[in-house]
Design a protein around this motif. Structure first.
Motif, PDB file in Angstrom:
ATOM      1  N   VAL A  28       0.828  -1.207   0.000  1.00 15.24           N
ATOM      2  CA  VAL A  28       0.000   0.000   0.000  1.00 15.24           C
ATOM      3  C   VAL A  28       0.861   1.256   0.000  1.00 15.24           C
ATOM      4  CG1 VAL A  28      -1.562   1.375   1.446  1.00 15.24           C
ATOM      5  CG2 VAL A  28      -2.093  -1.013   0.956  1.00 15.24           C
ATOM      6  N   GLN A  29       1.892   1.303   0.868  1.00 17.60           N
ATOM      7  CA  GLN A  29       2.720   2.511   0.922  1.00 17.60           C
ATOM      8  C   GLN A  29       3.430   2.738  -0.406  1.00 17.60           C
ATOM      9  OE1 GLN A  29       6.272   3.241   1.196  1.00 17.60           O
ATOM     10  NE2 GLN A  29       6.750   1.163   0.489  1.00 17.60           N
ATOM     11  N   THR A  30       3.841   1.679  -1.089  1.00 13.16           N
ATOM     12  CA  THR A  30       4.482   1.836  -2.404  1.00 13.16           C
ATOM     13  C   THR A  30       3.520   2.456  -3.401  1.00 13.16           C
ATOM     14  OG1 THR A  30       5.869  -0.115  -1.990  1.00 13.16           O
ATOM     15  CG2 THR A  30       5.683   0.639  -4.267  1.00 13.16           C
ATOM     16  N   GLN A  31       2.289   1.979  -3.407  1.00 12.10           N
ATOM     17  CA  GLN A  31       1.330   2.488  -4.388  1.00 12.10           C
ATOM     18  C   GLN A  31       1.002   3.967  -4.135  1.00 12.10           C
ATOM     19  OE1 GLN A  31       1.223   0.259  -6.774  1.00 12.10           O
ATOM     20  NE2 GLN A  31       2.300  -0.989  -5.248  1.00 12.10           N
ATOM     21  N   PHE A  32       0.928   4.354  -2.885  1.00 11.78           N
ATOM     22  CA  PHE A  32       0.664   5.769  -2.594  1.00 11.78           C
ATOM     23  C   PHE A  32       1.848   6.653  -2.987  1.00 11.78           C
ATOM     24  CE2 PHE A  32      -3.025   4.359  -0.322  1.00 11.78           C
ATOM     25  CZ  PHE A  32      -3.874   5.459  -0.345  1.00 11.78           C
ATOM     26  N   ASN A  33       3.073   6.164  -2.767  1.00 14.07           N
ATOM     27  CA  ASN A  33       4.245   6.934  -3.188  1.00 14.07           C
ATOM     28  C   ASN A  33       4.292   7.081  -4.706  1.00 14.07           C
ATOM     29  OD1 ASN A  33       5.085   7.285  -0.568  1.00 14.07           O
ATOM     30  ND2 ASN A  33       6.618   5.648  -0.617  1.00 14.07           N
ATOM     31  N   LEU A  34       3.979   6.009  -5.413  1.00 10.81           N
ATOM     32  CA  LEU A  34       3.977   6.075  -6.877  1.00 10.81           C
ATOM     33  C   LEU A  34       2.835   6.953  -7.380  1.00 10.81           C
ATOM     34  CD1 LEU A  34       4.826   2.368  -7.811  1.00 10.81           C
ATOM     35  CD2 LEU A  34       6.364   4.337  -7.710  1.00 10.81           C
ATOM     36  N   ALA A  35       1.707   6.911  -6.686  1.00  8.32           N
ATOM     37  CA  ALA A  35       0.580   7.770  -7.080  1.00  8.32           C
ATOM     38  C   ALA A  35       0.945   9.246  -6.957  1.00  8.32           C
ATOM     39  CB  ALA A  35      -0.645   7.443  -6.231  1.00  8.32           C
ATOM     40  N   ALA A  36       1.751   9.593  -5.940  1.00 10.42           N
ATOM     41  CA  ALA A  36       2.180  10.981  -5.786  1.00 10.42           C
ATOM     42  C   ALA A  36       3.027  11.425  -6.973  1.00 10.42           C
ATOM     43  CB  ALA A  36       2.969  11.138  -4.490  1.00 10.42           C
ATOM     44  N   THR A 123       1.664   8.050   4.716  1.00 10.66           N
ATOM     45  CA  THR A 123       0.706   8.523   5.715  1.00 10.66           C
ATOM     46  C   THR A 123       0.662  10.046   5.800  1.00 10.66           C
ATOM     47  OG1 THR A 123       2.324   8.422   7.532  1.00 10.66           O
ATOM     48  CG2 THR A 123       1.076   6.423   7.052  1.00 10.66           C
ATOM     49  N   ARG A 124       1.318  10.738   4.894  1.00  3.71           N
ATOM     50  CA  ARG A 124       1.228  12.205   4.884  1.00  3.71           C
ATOM     51  C   ARG A 124      -0.197  12.666   4.619  1.00  3.71           C
ATOM     52  NH1 ARG A 124       5.214  13.942   0.358  1.00  3.71           N
ATOM     53  NH2 ARG A 124       4.425  12.003  -0.529  1.00  3.71           N
ATOM     54  N   GLU A 125      -0.915  11.920   3.792  1.00  6.81           N
ATOM     55  CA  GLU A 125      -2.303  12.238   3.477  1.00  6.81           C
ATOM     56  C   GLU A 125      -3.229  11.299   4.241  1.00  6.81           C
ATOM     57  OE1 GLU A 125      -3.067  14.790   1.715  1.00  6.81           O
ATOM     58  OE2 GLU A 125      -1.053  15.276   0.994  1.00  6.81           O
ATOM     59  N   ILE A 126      -4.412  11.772   4.578  1.00  2.26           N
ATOM     60  CA  ILE A 126      -5.356  10.989   5.366  1.00  2.26           C
ATOM     61  C   ILE A 126      -5.753   9.706   4.644  1.00  2.26           C
ATOM     62  CG2 ILE A 126      -7.373  12.225   4.480  1.00  2.26           C
ATOM     63  CD1 ILE A 126      -6.844  10.839   8.060  1.00  2.26           C
ATOM     64  N   SER A 127      -5.825   9.758   3.313  1.00  4.53           N
ATOM     65  CA  SER A 127      -6.200   8.557   2.559  1.00  4.53           C
ATOM     66  C   SER A 127      -5.148   7.472   2.711  1.00  4.53           C
ATOM     67  CB  SER A 127      -6.398   8.898   1.078  1.00  4.53           C
ATOM     68  OG  SER A 127      -5.234   9.508   0.539  1.00  4.53           O
ATOM     69  N   GLY A 128      -3.867   7.849   2.670  1.00  8.71           N
ATOM     70  CA  GLY A 128      -2.808   6.870   2.853  1.00  8.71           C
ATOM     71  C   GLY A 128      -2.786   6.309   4.262  1.00  8.71           C
ATOM     72  N   LEU A 129      -3.018   7.156   5.242  1.00  9.66           N
ATOM     73  CA  LEU A 129      -3.045   6.702   6.626  1.00  9.66           C
ATOM     74  C   LEU A 129      -4.178   5.703   6.832  1.00  9.66           C
ATOM     75  CD1 LEU A 129      -2.134   6.857   9.575  1.00  9.66           C
ATOM     76  CD2 LEU A 129      -3.624   8.859   9.841  1.00  9.66           C
ATOM     77  N   ILE A 130      -5.349   6.011   6.302  1.00 11.43           N
ATOM     78  CA  ILE A 130      -6.495   5.112   6.467  1.00 11.43           C
ATOM     79  C   ILE A 130      -6.214   3.770   5.799  1.00 11.43           C
ATOM     80  CG2 ILE A 130      -8.887   4.721   5.765  1.00 11.43           C
ATOM     81  CD1 ILE A 130      -9.360   7.720   6.210  1.00 11.43           C
TER      82      ILE A 130
END
Length: 532
Positions: A28-36, A123-130
């Motif tokens: 999950v953390q990888t996908q959020f970093n790539l999405a950024a 987790t910088r964004e609420i969506s990533g944290l959730i």
């Protein structure tokens, strides 16, 4: 009393749930970093996405596992005990909720203790944290599902999990001392000029031999030529936001100082919730700065107390360079010309914009910006002989860079870097990227570069034309040589490592001496001269 085989079975089920939680969290953390990165228009092919995800499972997942288990283990013990008290009811719900809450608490504790504002970038964004919390909840639910709901197993849970807790808390560490190397006699000696300086950050030499030293908590100290304190802190300074990496930064004299007595200084202003890197100037009097005026402020405001940049240097045309940082949690903004974050700016002496700045006249960019795509530039110097502006910047875990700064150029952060995040996660799949400038020299692992100076004195002819760069992590000064054409850089050697002190600033004195500031609550000003 649970049998040995029962404890073993429960241990295996716990480890399965733990593994699932860690693997899912890593993915999950990888996908959020790539999405950024994709939000900035960066294309990431499917195979590259898969490769990055797998790499993070190797480098990030172990770090995340250590953080995850600290909360997951006690949370599941608590869930079992409460469920048992309730007669076996709601165990799945309790285990899932307890796991999510435990991870949230663990993240908040780490974020409060670590020097960076947010330990896990996703987790910088609420969506990533959730999303990360949902992965933890799923691990808790899986553990309850694997164990079923029988009363006997419930009774065994606390004992078995307590055994796991004891097992995971015991570890051994063997420290092997490196062999003692024969030390050559250095061609210099180091003299103490001043002590008990509060996190000194920068040094400037006045024409009459006095020195100005900035101290990060917000003091501008005046020293005599022999290091005695003449003024503990000049009056007239604006309010400085000092916390973590923020505070009073660099100091530079006006190019016309003997006529106008102007002193320029950079600092953090604002508060934890809304702060900026600011630039001001004032007229030096006996015990104060007079007529102090702020001439530049980074826009927009940001939260946190990391990555402010703050180094100053003058160009031959008497325009002033100010380096900036990305604020750590705002790294994608370093590619956004609509703000100053993660850039280097160039200003006139009054803070106005030079007409020939590269983005003047563009509606999509701030005109002060000289270059962009920087992470945290804390060293900049102008090479008068070769007429080039040289800067270094901090990478994350590796990827510290030296660059020759060109007007309008993009230096890649966070699209391209050779460093990993502090968690071991990939910031980006790319070490190089079209349209961005690759560094002349890169340090991995990080040396945490600080002050920078070109050596042009006569006392150390063997260093002539080389760059001296302070290193906070290595506790030394790196001597670096640039090629005349500016296409190559070589790390020659480390100097002054015997001091075993974090070096914050490096300056060349009026007579060719090397001055060092050490980064400490009881910092020192040191003078390096040739050995007799």
């Amino acid at each position: 009393m649970p049998t040995r085989s029962g404890r073993f079975a429960i241990s295996i089920k716990f480890l399965i749930a733990l593994l699932v939680g860690v693997l899912l969290g890593s993915v999950v953390q990888t996908q959020f970093n790539l999405a950024a990165l994709q939000s900035m228009g960066i294309e990431i092919p499917t195979l590259l996405r898969l490769e990055t995800t797998l790499q993070d499972l190797i480098t990030f997942a172990p770090v995340y596992a250590a953080l995850f288990i600290v909360g997951f283990l006690p949370s599941q013990i608590a869930a079992v005990l409460i469920s048992r008290w309730l007669g076996g009811m709601f165990q799945a719900l309790l285990s899932a909720g307890a796991a999510a809450i435990a991870l949230l608490v663990s993240l908040k504790i780490v974020d409060s203790l670590a020097p960076m504002p947010t330990f896990i970038a996703a987790t910088r964004e609420i969506s990533g944290l959730i999303a990360m919390l949902l992965c933890a909840a799923l691990a808790g639910w899986l553990f309850a599902l694997l164990n079923g709901h029988s009363r006997n197993i419930h009774r065994s849970h606390p004992h078995a999990l307590t055994s796991i807790a004891l097992w995971t808390s015991v570890s051994g560490l063997i420290v092997i001392s490196p062999p003692i190397q024969a030390q050559s006699v250095p061609p210099y000696k180091v003299n103490i000029v001043a002590e008990n300086l509060a996190y000194p950050w920068s040094l400037a030499f006045l024409p009459d031999g006095r020195m100005l030293v900035t101290e990060r908590p917000g003091h501008l100290r005046v020293l005599s030529a022999d290091g005695n304190t003449l003024v503990e802190s000049l009056g007239g300074l604006p309010k400085v936001y000092a916390s973590g990496q923020s505070g009073l930064f660099d100091v530079a004299l006006s190019p016309q100082f003997e006529d106008d007595q102007q002193v320029y200084f950079s600092y953090a202003c604002g508060s934890e919730e809304a702060n900026h890197t600011c630039l001001a100037r004032g007229t030096l009097a006996e015990t104060s700065l007079e007529n102090v005026v702020e001439i530049f402020r980074v826009q927009p405001a940001k939260q946190g107390n990391a990555h402010f940049g703050g180094r100053l240097t003058w160009l031959p045309d008497e325009t002033l360079i100010l380096t900036l940082g990305d604020g750590f949690d705002y790294r994608e903004q370093a590619q956004n010309l609509h703000n100053h974050i993660g850039s280097i700016v160039r200003l006139n002496r009054d803070g106005s914009v030079p007409d020939d700045n590269p983005f003047v006249g563009r509606s999509d960019a701030h005109p002060e910006i000289y270059s962009y795509g920087h992470r945290n530039v804390q060293g900049v110097v102008y090479d008068e002989k070769n007429r080039r502006l040289v800067a270094h910047e901090h990478g994350p875990r590796g990827g510290d860079e030296i660059n020759i700064i060109e007007a309008g150029a993009n230096y890649g952060w966070p699209i391209a870097t050779g460093g990993l995040d502090y968690t071991g996660a990939r910031v980006t799949p790319f070490k190089e990227y079209p349209g961005t400038v690759s560094p002349l020299l890169e340090w991995t692992p990080s040396i945490a570069p600080s002050g920078i100076a070109f050596y042009s004195g006569e006392l150390f002819p063997q260093w002539q034309g080389d760059i001296l760069i302070g290193s906070l992590v290595n506790k030394e000064v790196r001597r670096v040589r640039l090629s005349n054409n500016g296409r190559q850089a070589s790390d020659i050697e480390g100097l002054f490592g015997e001091l075993d002190e974090r070096i914050r600033d490096v300056r060349i004195g009026p007579e060719g001496e090397v001055y060092l500031l050490t980064d400490s609550p009881e910092g020192r000003l040191l003078r390096v001269v040739p050995a007799e």
